[in-house]
Design a protein around this motif. Structure first.
Motif, PDB file in Angstrom:
ATOM      1  N   THR A  58       0.853  -1.323  -0.017  1.00 24.32           N
ATOM      2  CA  THR A  58      -0.202  -0.025   0.144  1.00 24.32           C
ATOM      3  C   THR A  58       0.812   1.269   0.065  1.00 24.32           C
ATOM      4  O   THR A  58       0.643   2.270  -0.835  1.00 24.32           O
ATOM      5  CB  THR A  58      -0.977   0.146   1.281  1.00 24.32           C
ATOM      6  OG1 THR A  58      -1.697  -1.056   1.265  1.00 24.32           O
ATOM      7  CG2 THR A  58      -1.744   1.142   1.326  1.00 24.32           C
ATOM      8  N   LYS A  85       4.008   5.962  -5.342  1.00 20.38           N
ATOM      9  CA  LYS A  85       4.151   5.899  -6.746  1.00 20.38           C
ATOM     10  C   LYS A  85       3.294   7.040  -7.260  1.00 20.38           C
ATOM     11  O   LYS A  85       3.361   7.761  -8.434  1.00 20.38           O
ATOM     12  CB  LYS A  85       3.729   4.419  -7.470  1.00 20.38           C
ATOM     13  CG  LYS A  85       4.913   3.555  -7.401  1.00 20.38           C
ATOM     14  CD  LYS A  85       4.612   2.318  -8.125  1.00 20.38           C
ATOM     15  CE  LYS A  85       3.265   1.973  -8.738  1.00 20.38           C
ATOM     16  NZ  LYS A  85       3.104   0.595  -9.134  1.00 20.38           N
ATOM     17  N   GLU A 114       2.247   1.749  -3.285  1.00 17.12           N
ATOM     18  CA  GLU A 114       1.458   2.498  -4.404  1.00 17.12           C
ATOM     19  C   GLU A 114       1.321   3.803  -4.199  1.00 17.12           C
ATOM     20  O   GLU A 114       0.990   4.680  -5.129  1.00 17.12           O
ATOM     21  CB  GLU A 114       0.186   1.643  -4.437  1.00 17.12           C
ATOM     22  CG  GLU A 114       0.401   0.118  -4.746  1.00 17.12           C
ATOM     23  CD  GLU A 114       0.632  -0.100  -6.314  1.00 17.12           C
ATOM     24  OE1 GLU A 114       0.298   0.988  -7.154  1.00 17.12           O
ATOM     25  OE2 GLU A 114       1.127  -1.053  -6.617  1.00 17.12           O
TER      26      GLU A 114
END
Length: 87
Positions: free
Chosen positions: A52, A58, A55
């Motif tokens: 998590t 990113k 992500e």
């Protein structure tokens, strides 16, 4: 927790108890301070949290992700300090 190598690779060890917000801001600070890459490491139930966090990072920054899954066998050997059977 952070480890610095000679080539500006920083390591963040993610635990189940830590707050994702803290890990995210810490990783972003590492990049802001010149780190070339940040390695997120987790074990057990913290792996979901590491995914998590990766992500979210990113989305917040233009990053390239390299995923590496490894396993380690941990062997715990009991070595008593005293010989329990000695007279």
């Amino acid at each position: 927790n952070v480890g610095h190598d000679s080539d500006d690779v920083c390591e963040v060890k993610i635990t189940q108890q830590g707050k994702p917000k803290n890990y995210i801001s810490y990783a972003m600070n590492l990049f802001a301070n010149g780190a070339n890459s940040v390695v997120l490491k987790a074990m057990g139930r913290a792996i979901n949290k590491a995914v998590t966090i990766a992500e979210i990072l990113k989305r917040k920054m233009p990053l390239h992700q390299i995923t590496l899954l490894t396993s380690s066998e941990i062997i715990d050997i009991y070595e008593p300090l005293k010989d329990a059977f000695a007279p």
